[in-house]
Design a protein around this motif. Sequence first.
Motif, short mmCIF file in Angstrom:
data_model
loop_
_atom_site.label_atom_id
_atom_site.label_comp_id
_atom_site.label_asym_id
_atom_site.label_seq_id
_atom_site.Cartn_x
_atom_site.Cartn_y
_atom_site.Cartn_z
N SER A 81 0.81 -1.21 -0.28
CA SER A 81 -0.37 0.14 -0.09
C SER A 81 0.98 0.87 0.31
N LEU A 82 1.90 1.31 0.26
CA LEU A 82 2.79 2.35 1.18
C LEU A 82 3.50 3.35 -0.73
N ILE A 83 4.05 1.59 -1.27
CA ILE A 83 4.21 1.54 -2.60
C ILE A 83 3.86 2.34 -3.25
N LEU A 84 2.51 1.84 -3.65
CA LEU A 84 1.55 1.30 -4.39
C LEU A 84 0.96 3.62 -4.24
N LEU A 85 1.12 4.03 -3.35
CA LEU A 85 0.44 5.56 -2.60
C LEU A 85 1.69 5.89 -3.17
N ARG A 86 2.74 5.82 -3.29
CA ARG A 86 3.72 6.78 -3.16
C ARG A 86 4.29 7.11 -4.75
N ALA A 87 4.31 5.68 -5.33
CA ALA A 87 4.24 5.83 -7.26
C ALA A 87 3.09 6.41 -7.11
N THR A 88 1.75 6.14 -7.34
CA THR A 88 0.43 6.72 -8.01
C THR A 88 0.72 8.25 -7.15
N ARG A 89 0.90 8.39 -6.43
CA ARG A 89 1.69 10.70 -6.31
C ARG A 89 2.63 10.86 -7.53
N GLU A 90 3.55 10.32 -7.18
CA GLU A 90 4.68 10.80 -9.00
C GLU A 90 4.06 10.61 -9.90
N ILE A 91 3.28 9.72 -10.01
CA ILE A 91 2.92 9.46 -11.93
C ILE A 91 1.63 10.55 -12.12
N VAL A 92 0.50 10.96 -10.80
CA VAL A 92 0.06 12.14 -11.42
C VAL A 92 0.41 13.32 -11.34
N GLU A 93 1.58 14.06 -10.18
CA GLU A 93 2.35 15.36 -10.41
C GLU A 93 3.16 15.28 -11.41
N THR A 94 3.96 14.32 -11.86
CA THR A 94 4.83 14.01 -13.80
C THR A 94 3.29 14.56 -14.83
N ALA A 95 2.48 13.75 -14.74
CA ALA A 95 1.05 13.97 -15.83
C ALA A 95 1.31 15.38 -15.55
N LYS A 136 -4.40 5.98 -18.51
CA LYS A 136 -3.55 4.60 -18.36
C LYS A 136 -1.99 3.92 -17.53
N ASP A 137 -1.70 5.07 -16.88
CA ASP A 137 -0.06 4.72 -16.28
C ASP A 137 -0.56 4.00 -15.00
#
Length: 464
Positions: A38-52, A132-133
């Motif tokens: 859950s921690l890994i998924l939250l961090r990766a999701t935040r990075e993807i959204v911020e980058t997009a 998609k990401d």
Amino acid sequence: MAASRDARGSGRSPGLRIAPRFAISMTVALAVVLVAFSLILLRATREIVETAVDDALDQAAVAQSEADRGELAFEQTGREATSLGDGYLRTTVRFTEGERTGESGYGYWREQEPNRVVSVAPLQYAEGDPVKDLYSLFFAMTLLTLIVAALVALGVATRVAKPIEALVDDVRSIANGHLDLRVRAQGGGEVALLGNAMDRMTQSLREAQDAEVELSVREREREVALEVQEALRPAEMPAPDGYEVASEHVGSAEPGGDFHDVVETTDGRTIYFACDVSGTGVPGALVGAMARAYLKSALREGGQLEETLKGVNRTLAAEVKRGMYVTALAAALDPVTHELEVASAGHKLPLVLWAADDDGVRAVQPDGIALGFDKGPVFDRSISVRNVPLAPGDRVAIAGTGAVRVTSPDGEELGEKRFYRLFKRSAPEAPADCLDALLTGFEAFADGEPFPADVSLIVLGRAS
């Protein structure tokens, strides 16, 4: 007298049972895995959204700058505009010059000035890519979570089953004559109890061989079998409120693995059962000890007796050699409905019910074949259960077949009819007194002759 007999049972089992250890281990392991993912998924999701978001803003700014300088030519392709609120419209466009030639995008206008463009943005940076990401990320992480959970479950199950598998291997080695083997009993509950009993058995056999005692090997094996029986005898026989129970096991000249026991289940019932084991001596005692461990572990989980005995049969059939089997008569008492669920796995002697209201005796014998005799198909088709209501003052007797095999000096067996008469005569008394009367009747019939088979007997009664 009955209370003193029950007090001779073995000590209580040390440690947690197998089922609680497995449940705790699985819960802790899966909780750690899910928190980490859950921690890994939250961090990766935040990075993807911020980058997009950053990319979309950057590209929109570049496109607008190029359009303002006249370097970005485009034409409207959408026939209808979409209202975005606050007085703005949006429609699709296609870029016709420069590096973006042929790409699609969005054009934005004010409703008051439909011929004046406010902003443009490339389509791929305005929608689609972040979603998609995220789909790809969630799919990958879900798949990885399932794989890791499966590996964790396999590891925990292997760890939980390892003591039993080691114990089964040790039983095979001891049966093949490796008496110098020390049992690798690393679990708690029945596993540790059975391992300790087997260690005492093998140690006693080694001492008998090394010391070259005057006793014959057959007599020494008889003593060892009695030690195993003594170690596995129930420490107590609990009964729900409003009920009384008494039990006894009397050894014979050729002791085997016959036994009786009781289990309090997780669904609030109390199960009493008696079992006969084919064979005598150490082999019979070992099979009886193994069957007792499997039965207690399975029955403790509750549920229907029919399904539980099917599972025990499959397990036992895979472990005992061909020709060895165990019969069982089990009665699950529900203290709320005052009803017995009775199942028989090839047990020749039925459950005997004495009704207080009419002083009548009735035999209850469900269908079924012995445990370990068949690996599953025939056993599953034949097993059945019967439900027996208990009225105030009623008594039931659950016994091994040794009770009806008691012989007189002239070789005549006691038989079921005499057993029923003895029980009917003593049933109005308290269960402890009824049990003593039955044993006294057996001894009087034998008239000094030793019992040819072990006698396991349980008397259960509901208060008047």
